[in-house]
Design an enzyme around this catalytic site. Structure first.
Site, PDB file in Angstrom:
ATOM      1  N   LYS A   1      15.085   1.807  35.029  1.00 18.22           N
ATOM      2  CA  LYS A   1      16.210   2.096  35.929  1.00 18.22           C
ATOM      3  C   LYS A   1      17.254   0.978  35.832  1.00 18.22           C
ATOM      4  O   LYS A   1      16.935  -0.187  35.996  1.00 18.22           O
ATOM      5  CB  LYS A   1      15.699   2.239  37.355  1.00 18.22           C
ATOM      6  CG  LYS A   1      14.703   3.399  37.508  1.00 18.22           C
ATOM      7  CD  LYS A   1      13.964   3.377  38.822  1.00 18.22           C
ATOM      8  CE  LYS A   1      12.945   2.261  38.885  1.00 18.22           C
ATOM      9  NZ  LYS A   1      12.058   2.353  40.074  1.00 18.22           N
TER      10      LYS A   1
ATOM     11  N   THR B   1      20.776   1.955  49.642  1.00 22.79           N
ATOM     12  CA  THR B   1      19.907   2.208  48.494  1.00 22.79           C
ATOM     13  C   THR B   1      18.437   1.897  48.759  1.00 22.79           C
ATOM     14  O   THR B   1      17.641   1.828  47.830  1.00 22.79           O
ATOM     15  CB  THR B   1      20.379   1.371  47.289  1.00 22.79           C
ATOM     16  OG1 THR B   1      20.393  -0.017  47.661  1.00 22.79           O
ATOM     17  CG2 THR B   1      21.769   1.795  46.846  1.00 22.79           C
TER      18      THR B   1
ATOM     19  N   GLY C   1      14.780   2.320  49.140  1.00 27.58           N
ATOM     20  CA  GLY C   1      13.821   3.349  48.759  1.00 27.58           C
ATOM     21  C   GLY C   1      14.199   4.180  47.553  1.00 27.58           C
ATOM     22  O   GLY C   1      13.527   5.167  47.252  1.00 27.58           O
ATOM     23  N   THR C   2      15.236   3.782  46.819  1.00 31.52           N
ATOM     24  CA  THR C   2      15.663   4.601  45.677  1.00 31.52           C
ATOM     25  C   THR C   2      14.602   4.647  44.582  1.00 31.52           C
ATOM     26  O   THR C   2      14.406   5.685  43.944  1.00 31.52           O
ATOM     27  CB  THR C   2      16.987   4.087  45.097  1.00 31.52           C
ATOM     28  OG1 THR C   2      16.885   2.665  44.874  1.00 31.52           O
ATOM     29  CG2 THR C   2      18.148   4.358  46.038  1.00 31.52           C
ATOM     30  N   GLY C   3      13.907   3.526  44.357  1.00 32.89           N
ATOM     31  CA  GLY C   3      12.883   3.513  43.319  1.00 32.89           C
ATOM     32  C   GLY C   3      11.719   4.430  43.646  1.00 32.89           C
ATOM     33  O   GLY C   3      11.252   5.193  42.785  1.00 32.89           O
ATOM     34  N   CYS C   4      11.252   4.367  44.891  1.00 34.09           N
ATOM     35  CA  CYS C   4      10.167   5.256  45.329  1.00 34.09           C
ATOM     36  C   CYS C   4      10.589   6.714  45.196  1.00 34.09           C
ATOM     37  O   CYS C   4       9.824   7.568  44.739  1.00 34.09           O
ATOM     38  CB  CYS C   4       9.811   4.967  46.791  1.00 34.09           C
ATOM     39  SG  CYS C   4       9.351   3.270  47.157  1.00 34.09           S
TER      40      CYS C   4
END
Length: 270
Positions: A178, A210, A212-215
């Site tokens: 990412k 942003t 929690g975007t990775g989860c």
């Protein structure tokens, strides 16, 4: 969106009391995309948009019990791992994954919270590499996580490409790197497989909401795989879903707020 739930996703991750990341974000994402979410909670966190205030780990044996009873009764079409904060937890989860080798696994190597707080014990990286990654179908690191896993410094897109290839040498068949931490008006994510390295490029959405975007992205990909999409299609849909969630962020909290996981769900007014 599917009219009925399809695709069972078992999420093995930590809880975020603020609801923006972790298990809460995972459940919202899987549900929004028409899947059925199940959980094995690895840790409880006292967390808000402003920071991480406390972590209480779950007994590794009980994490295994959560996984095994869920898999035995409901089954799973994909497993997604998130916050696995210690060597003991990583090895406990890896032991159960070894028992279900036919289920695809999306590994989000959560190391640092959006606030900068450490979510992975420093000596646990080696265990993650040795014990967990051999079970991964897809690895979804952000750039700081990719740097820590490979020992390479990433300052531009060329370095990110080299890092994406390096991740494959760790034994994973695919890695979605990412690119949100790079500067510039374009946001570039990289999907590396043995066959190719594909760039996904979109205009950067100007927002600081942003959390929690990775989860969210990892769980969205896991849902796609659980529903029978091929890897590329799952990534394309997951990125589109996350972009919509970012664009419709609710603006809650005093800090780095969450995305809107329900942006694509029709409102029910009774």
């Amino acid at each position: 969106m599917p009219e009925r739930m399809q695709g069972r996703v078992l999420i093995v991750a930590g809880s975020d009391s603020g609801g923006g990341a972790g298990i809460q974000a995972d459940i919202k994402t899987v549900t929004a995309l028409g899947g059925y979410a199940m959980t094995a909670i690895t840790a409880l966190t006292a967390q808000t948009t402003e920071g991480l205030y406390g972590v209480e780990g779950v007994d590794p044996a009980f994490i295994q019990q959560q996984m095994r009873v869920t898999l035995d009764d409901l089954g799973a079409d994909c497993i997604k791992t998130g916050m696995l904060h210690s060597i003991e937890v990583i090895e406990a989860v890896a032991e159960v994954l070894a028992e279900v080798p036919d289920i695809p696994v999306v590994v989000d190597p959560v190391m640092v919270a959006q606030s900068g707080a450490n979510l992975l014990e420093p000596d646990a990286v080696r265990s993650l590499l040795r014990s967990l990654l051999p079970h991964a179908t897809l690895l979804t690191p952000n750039l700081p996580e990719a740097e820590r896993l490979t020992g390479m410094e990433v300052s531009d897109i060329d370095a990110a490409q080299h890092t994406a290839h390096a991740l494959l040498t760790l034994g994973v068949p695919a890695a979605l790197v990412k690119g949100g931490h790079l500067t510039g008006d374009a946001l570039i994510d990289l999907l590396a497989t043995e066959a190719e390295l594909e760039h996904f490029t979109d205009p950067r959405i100007p927002t600081d909401q942003t959390h929690g975007t990775g989860c969210t992205l990892a769980s969205a990909v896991a849902t796609g795989l659980a529903q029978g999409h091929d890897l590329r299609s799952a990534v394309v849909r997951a990125r589109a879903y996350l972009r919509g969630a970012l664009a419709h962020a609710p603006g809650v909290g005093r800090g780095q707020g969450p995305v809107n996981h329900a942006w694509a769900i029709p409102r029910f007014d009774g």
